[in-house]
Design a protein around this motif. Structure first.
Motif, PDB file in Angstrom:
ATOM      1  N   VAL A 122       0.849  -1.190   0.000  1.00 65.34           N
ATOM      2  CA  VAL A 122       0.000   0.000   0.000  1.00 65.34           C
ATOM      3  C   VAL A 122       0.886   1.241   0.000  1.00 65.34           C
ATOM      4  N   ILE A 123       0.515   2.217  -0.821  1.00 65.81           N
ATOM      5  CA  ILE A 123       1.165   3.525  -0.800  1.00 65.81           C
ATOM      6  C   ILE A 123       0.114   4.568  -0.448  1.00 65.81           C
ATOM      7  N   LEU A 124       0.382   5.346   0.590  1.00 65.37           N
ATOM      8  CA  LEU A 124      -0.475   6.463   0.943  1.00 65.37           C
ATOM      9  C   LEU A 124       0.136   7.738   0.386  1.00 65.37           C
ATOM     10  N   MET A 125      -0.548   8.373  -0.555  1.00 63.56           N
ATOM     11  CA  MET A 125      -0.079   9.625  -1.134  1.00 63.56           C
ATOM     12  C   MET A 125      -0.597  10.770  -0.273  1.00 63.56           C
ATOM     13  N   ARG A 126       0.301  11.372   0.500  1.00 63.61           N
ATOM     14  CA  ARG A 126      -0.085  12.392   1.468  1.00 63.61           C
ATOM     15  C   ARG A 126       0.672  13.702   1.277  1.00 63.61           C
ATOM     16  N   LYS A 127       1.187  13.942   0.078  1.00 67.15           N
ATOM     17  CA  LYS A 127       1.860  15.204  -0.196  1.00 67.15           C
ATOM     18  C   LYS A 127       0.850  16.345  -0.207  1.00 67.15           C
ATOM     19  N   ASP A 128       1.174  17.412   0.527  1.00 68.86           N
ATOM     20  CA  ASP A 128       0.297  18.583   0.548  1.00 68.86           C
ATOM     21  C   ASP A 128       0.374  19.342  -0.775  1.00 68.86           C
ATOM     22  N   PRO A 129      -0.714  20.071  -1.144  1.00 68.61           N
ATOM     23  CA  PRO A 129      -0.603  21.028  -2.244  1.00 68.61           C
ATOM     24  C   PRO A 129       0.436  22.083  -1.887  1.00 68.61           C
ATOM     25  N   PRO A 130       0.856  22.962  -2.797  1.00 68.51           N
ATOM     26  CA  PRO A 130       0.171  23.253  -4.052  1.00 68.51           C
ATOM     27  C   PRO A 130       0.313  22.154  -5.097  1.00 68.51           C
ATOM     28  N   PHE A 131      -0.692  22.057  -5.926  1.00 67.26           N
ATOM     29  CA  PHE A 131      -0.749  21.070  -6.993  1.00 67.26           C
ATOM     30  C   PHE A 131       0.016  21.631  -8.191  1.00 67.26           C
ATOM     31  N   ASP A 132       1.341  21.573  -8.095  1.00 64.86           N
ATOM     32  CA  ASP A 132       2.188  22.111  -9.159  1.00 64.86           C
ATOM     33  C   ASP A 132       2.640  20.982 -10.073  1.00 64.86           C
ATOM     34  N   MET A 133       3.557  21.289 -10.990  1.00 68.61           N
ATOM     35  CA  MET A 133       3.975  20.268 -11.957  1.00 68.61           C
ATOM     36  C   MET A 133       4.699  19.114 -11.277  1.00 68.61           C
ATOM     37  N   ASN A 134       5.462  19.382 -10.218  1.00 67.10           N
ATOM     38  CA  ASN A 134       6.143  18.288  -9.526  1.00 67.10           C
ATOM     39  C   ASN A 134       5.132  17.343  -8.872  1.00 67.10           C
ATOM     40  N   PHE A 135       4.061  17.904  -8.323  1.00 67.22           N
ATOM     41  CA  PHE A 135       2.989  17.083  -7.765  1.00 67.22           C
ATOM     42  C   PHE A 135       2.375  16.222  -8.866  1.00 67.22           C
ATOM     43  N   LEU A 136       2.124  16.847 -10.021  1.00 66.44           N
ATOM     44  CA  LEU A 136       1.522  16.126 -11.146  1.00 66.44           C
ATOM     45  C   LEU A 136       2.424  14.991 -11.626  1.00 66.44           C
ATOM     46  N   TYR A 137       3.720  15.268 -11.746  1.00 63.03           N
ATOM     47  CA  TYR A 137       4.650  14.212 -12.175  1.00 63.03           C
ATOM     48  C   TYR A 137       4.645  13.053 -11.186  1.00 63.03           C
ATOM     49  N   THR A 197     -18.339  23.582  -0.689  1.00 59.71           N
ATOM     50  CA  THR A 197     -17.425  24.569  -1.275  1.00 59.71           C
ATOM     51  C   THR A 197     -16.226  23.905  -1.950  1.00 59.71           C
ATOM     52  N   GLU A 198     -15.713  22.804  -1.377  1.00 58.35           N
ATOM     53  CA  GLU A 198     -14.580  22.093  -1.969  1.00 58.35           C
ATOM     54  C   GLU A 198     -14.681  20.613  -1.618  1.00 58.35           C
ATOM     55  N   ILE A 199     -13.984  19.784  -2.419  1.00 59.24           N
ATOM     56  CA  ILE A 199     -13.841  18.363  -2.111  1.00 59.24           C
ATOM     57  C   ILE A 199     -12.355  18.057  -2.137  1.00 59.24           C
ATOM     58  N   ASN A 200     -11.771  17.859  -0.946  1.00 58.25           N
ATOM     59  CA  ASN A 200     -10.330  17.702  -0.812  1.00 58.25           C
ATOM     60  C   ASN A 200      -9.934  16.232  -0.954  1.00 58.25           C
ATOM     61  N   VAL A 201      -9.068  15.955  -1.935  1.00 59.96           N
ATOM     62  CA  VAL A 201      -8.678  14.565  -2.216  1.00 59.96           C
ATOM     63  C   VAL A 201      -7.166  14.339  -2.122  1.00 59.96           C
ATOM     64  N   THR A 202      -6.388  15.402  -1.940  1.00 57.90           N
ATOM     65  CA  THR A 202      -4.931  15.218  -1.905  1.00 57.90           C
ATOM     66  C   THR A 202      -4.471  14.713  -0.545  1.00 57.90           C
ATOM     67  N   SER A 203      -4.515  15.564   0.453  1.00 53.47           N
ATOM     68  CA  SER A 203      -4.068  15.137   1.792  1.00 53.47           C
ATOM     69  C   SER A 203      -4.969  15.765   2.852  1.00 53.47           C
ATOM     70  N   PRO A 204      -6.246  15.350   2.901  1.00 48.18           N
ATOM     71  CA  PRO A 204      -7.183  15.944   3.853  1.00 48.18           C
ATOM     72  C   PRO A 204      -6.692  15.835   5.299  1.00 48.18           C
ATOM     73  N   THR A 205      -7.011  16.861   6.073  1.00 51.74           N
ATOM     74  CA  THR A 205      -6.563  16.940   7.460  1.00 51.74           C
ATOM     75  C   THR A 205      -7.769  17.027   8.401  1.00 51.74           C
ATOM     76  N   CYS A 206      -7.523  17.408   9.636  1.00 52.99           N
ATOM     77  CA  CYS A 206      -8.499  17.613  10.724  1.00 52.99           C
ATOM     78  C   CYS A 206      -8.791  16.342  11.515  1.00 52.99           C
ATOM     79  N   VAL A 207      -8.114  15.243  11.209  1.00 51.85           N
ATOM     80  CA  VAL A 207      -8.302  14.007  11.975  1.00 51.85           C
ATOM     81  C   VAL A 207      -7.947  14.207  13.443  1.00 51.85           C
ATOM     82  N   ARG A 208      -6.826  14.838  13.694  1.00 47.60           N
ATOM     83  CA  ARG A 208      -6.325  14.936  15.069  1.00 47.60           C
ATOM     84  C   ARG A 208      -7.264  15.764  15.931  1.00 47.60           C
ATOM     85  N   GLU A 209      -7.779  16.869  15.377  1.00 53.08           N
ATOM     86  CA  GLU A 209      -8.661  17.732  16.152  1.00 53.08           C
ATOM     87  C   GLU A 209      -9.964  17.002  16.502  1.00 53.08           C
ATOM     88  N   ILE A 210     -10.526  16.281  15.535  1.00 49.91           N
ATOM     89  CA  ILE A 210     -11.772  15.548  15.800  1.00 49.91           C
ATOM     90  C   ILE A 210     -11.512  14.425  16.807  1.00 49.91           C
TER      91      ILE A 210
END
Length: 320
Positions: free
Chosen positions: A84-99, A282-295
């Motif tokens: 399993v690979i968890l992709m958890r890189k934060d935005p910005p969604f730049d070209m390096n992210f895309l690659y 307003t948005e649907i976050n699919v890259t590296s959603p957060t707020c787990v720790r606070e909840i």
């Protein structure tokens, strides 16, 4: 339970926030459930004759703010060393992210389960993806043309404008019909009319919080995090000084989440953050959603554990 080998792809681990980082919660869950865990950044992914290789480091994690991780020596391994690979890189969604997403598709084709699915992350821009559910949103346009945005502001009177690739509230502005800096703001955000941005009718219910609704394995978490703006601020994002208050999902928020779940599952998006203000998406976050720790801290949930259990229970059928 079969032991799995996990790789977590993320930002520099030495710079994360121990108290708030969701990826760290996932790493704890992986480790404490007896699985193998390694770490890399996106520039550690590379191709060798069409085979994805990874310059990975074994990762040990601890619940100690002064010593919460240890990294082993770097070793180059084939991607098939991981289940399993968890992709958890934060935005910005730049070209390096895309690659990186393109490279991770090689992992998927090699039989490794990449969560979230890299091609779906590529296709589902966090701002634009939400517009597939426009009937559940505040009025919204996406354009690089000032004329269209000015007309939108004239029609709705009070508008939020934001870039399509930001995070944490960066680059978000509130404009009204009498704002003195509409032109300069739009010039900056659209890069002189060359880059499309999003404009949304302002939702006054932001004072009650920009609610982060987490969807794990197709199931809405029972609690959301209301990110309440600080005094004099429009943005509720925690990174912009918002205050996070966990609360049970309303019936409307659960309904919104369940409406989008079938599309998420179809696209292999298993850890998603839905942003809701005043009962509107307003948005649907699919890259590296957060707020787990606070909840978790406020409600006693174990969201990261639920996520890893979902992977354990479904890897046989969900892996490529």
């Amino acid at each position: 339970m079969k032991k799995l080998n996990f790789l977590i792809v993320m930002d520099e681990i030495s710079k994360i926030n121990y108290k708030k980082d969701t990826s760290l919660a996932m790493a704890w869950a992986i480790s404490e459930r007896g699985h193998g865990l390694s770490y890399c950044k996106i520039d550690d992914l590379w191709l060798d004759q069409g085979v994805l290789k990874i310059d990975a480091q074994p990762l040990s994690v601890f619940r100690d703010p002064d010593h919460f991780y240890e990294l082993g020596d770097v070793a180059t391994v084939a991607v098939t060393e991981f289940d399993v690979i968890l992709m958890r890189k934060d935005p910005p969604f730049d070209m390096n992210f895309l690659y990186a997403l393109h490279l991770l598709d090689y992992a998927k084709r090699a039989g490794v389960w990449v969560v979230n699915d890299p091609l779906s992350v590529k296709d589902c821009n966090e701002k634009l993806f939400a517009t597939q559910f426009s009937d559940l949103m505040s009025p919204t346009i996406v354009t690089n043309k000032q004329a269209h945005i000015r007309e939108f502001i004239k029609t709705h009177g009070d508008v939020i404008v934001k870039p399509l690739d930001g995070m944490g509230g960066m680059g978000i502005f509130r404009l009204t019909a009498d704002s003195p800096n509409i032109g300069s703001t739009l010039e900056m955000l659209t890069q002189l009319g060359t880059t499309p941005i999003m404009a949304q009718k302002f939702i006054p219910a932001i004072t009650e919080g920009d609610k982060r609704v987490l969807i794990v394995g197709g199931k809405p978490v029972d609690y959301c995090l209301a990110r309440i703006p600080s005094t004099g601020e429009t943005r509720g994002n925690l990174a912009a000084g918002g205050r996070g208050v966990a609360m049970p999902l309303s019936e409307r928020e659960r309904q919104l989440a369940e409406t989008i779940v079938p599309i998420l599952l179809e696209k292999g998006l298993y850890f998603v953050g839905l942003d809701v203000i005043g009962g509107l998406i307003t948005e649907i976050n699919v890259t590296s959603p957060t707020c787990v720790r606070e909840i978790d801290d406020q409600c006693g949930t174990q969201i990261a554990v639920d996520f890893i259990e979902f992977i354990e229970n479904n890897i046989a059928t969900k892996a490529a």
